[in-house]
Design an enzyme around this catalytic site. Structure first.
Site, short mmCIF file in Angstrom:
data_model
loop_
_atom_site.label_atom_id
_atom_site.label_comp_id
_atom_site.label_asym_id
_atom_site.label_seq_id
_atom_site.Cartn_x
_atom_site.Cartn_y
_atom_site.Cartn_z
CE1 TYR A 101 -0.87 -30.79 15.92
CE2 TYR A 101 -0.73 -32.23 14.00
CZ TYR A 101 -0.54 -32.01 15.36
OH TYR A 101 -0.04 -33.01 16.14
CD GLU A 189 1.21 -31.30 18.72
OE1 GLU A 189 0.53 -32.32 18.57
OE2 GLU A 189 1.17 -30.63 19.77
#
Ligand code: GDP
Ligand code: MN
Length: 377
Positions: A101, A189
């Site tokens: 992530y 993101e």
């Protein structure tokens, strides 16, 4: 402002962030054509402004073009958390060995951008954030310094990414940060950042939110806005740049200043009326703005009367009166209109209105009582 994954990936591509090959499709046949062109195992992904598409059934793998067409026909038109899927992204499927992530967003409490990296990315990152927050390495950036190489190394190390990925991860973070800054994003993101069988890193998902307050200087991005308003009149008002919220009553309310408009709503309600909307014409309202506001309120066919409540400060009452008179003439106004003007150039404004059929009011209370009596609600 939210944008779709495929749009975010197009931005990533401009910043040299590696993404899978793919194209967007609006019909199953188009999806098939994209899959044929890619000629490999593909993933078909719903393009809607919500997260968690995987868990909600909005992402399907397909071995070949026929399966891609079938997957697209299942996903297109699907309702995902209240939104209808109108497009799918068809992409080369990734050979996923691990999911990481990467994210950058604004930490309002700290007044800094925060960069986050985790080695346990994927669909459960929200849960990780709650149950094992130490698995997400975070760094708040000094805006005068930005993101430096040693920051990136520290993040990759603290996140526990395998050492062989650190260099590539650094490139992703630098590119992501540059993109985030240049497009005035409030969130950028990559989840998951995929570690593939061939040892590469790939952004298989992309999420970008743009700061609404920056859209005036991000013209190209502003064009990507999709009407998310369920209400067509609110959508139209938004397009016109009018601050308008639709309510379910029959008395249109126009005022200058959010506080004054809300108070007017309350007073009309207290007098037994039902407000049809909130509309703030703002400070220094011109005749043209007033006319546009009246026209906007009248888009709602439930409106049986309008009350205009203006406190003249910067706003000049005579200017407002001219707008009202112009609107009555050009819009062929068929509903009663009560006007209360007070403050700057009040006398001039009232004098202009005295020559018309409009109903003057001396106070907010008086205006509310008059419109309620006229509308009879
Ligand atoms: P989200 O659920 O809306 O965040 O959508 P993502 O793009 O993150 O996809 C969710 C999950 O679907 C990923 O974490 C993967 O496990 C899976 N997935 C997505 N793309 C691929 C792919 O190309 N190959 C494989 N094997 N799985 C994928
Ligand atoms: Mn994701």
């Amino acid at each position: 402002m939210k944008i779709h994954e495929y749009q975010a990936k197009q931005l990533f591509a401009q910043y040299a962030v590696p993404i899978p090959k793919g194209e967007v499709a609006s019909t199953p046949a188009e999806a098939r054509a994209v899959a044929e062109k890619l000629d490999c195992k593909v993933v078909v992904k719903a393009q809607v402004h919500v997260g968690g598409r995987g868990k909600a059934g909005g992402i399907k793998l397909a071995e070949n073009a026929a399966q891609a067409e079938e997957a697209a026909s299942q996903i297109l038109g699907m309702n995902l958390k209240g939104l209808t899927v109108e497009k799918v992204l068809v992409e080369e499927a990734a050979d996923i060995q691990a999911e990481y992530y990467l994210g950058i967003t604004v930490d309002r409490a700290r007044r800094r951008d925060v960069v986050m990296v985790s080695s346990v990315g994927g669909v459960d990152i929200e849960e990780v954030a709650v149950t094992a927050p130490d698995k997400i390495a975070k760094l708040h950036l000094d805006p005068a310094v930005g993101l430096l190489d040693f920051h990136v190394r520290r993040l990759a190390y603290e996140a526990g990414l395998p050492p062989e990925t650190h260099r590539a991860c650094g490139k992703f973070l630098h590119a992501l940060y540059r993109c985030y800054q240049e497009i005035d994003a409030s969130l950028a993101e990559i989840n998951p950042l995929v570690f593939t069988g061939s040892g590469d890193l790939l952004a298989t998902d992309a999420k970008i939110n743009i700061d609404d307050s920056a859209l005036f200087r991000q013209r190209k991005l502003a064009e990507l806005r999709e009407d998310q308003e369920d209400d067509p009149i609110e959508a139209e008002a938004h397009k016109r740049g009018v601050t308008y919220v639709r309510l379910d009553g029959d008395i249109g309310i126009i005022g200058n200043g959010a506080g004054l408009v809300m108070t007017t709503l309350d007073v009309v309600q207290r007098e037994g009326g039902r407000p049809a909307n909130f509309l703030d014409v703002g400070g220094g309202a011109t005749a043209a703005q007033v006319e546009l506001s009246i026209d906007t309120v009248l888009l709602d066919k439930n409106v049986k009367g309008i009350v205009i409540n203006i406190f003249g400060g910067i706003t000049r009452c005579d200017e407002v009166a001219k707008g009202i008179i112009g609107a009555v003439d050009s819009l062929d106004l068929a509903v009663p209109l009560v006007v209360r003007l007070t403050g700057t150039r009040e006398e001039e404004g009232k004098a202009l209105l005295a020559e018309t059929a409009l109903v003057p009011a001396d106070s907010m209370q008086d205006a509310a009582q008059k419109i309620v009596a006229l509308v009879g609600s």
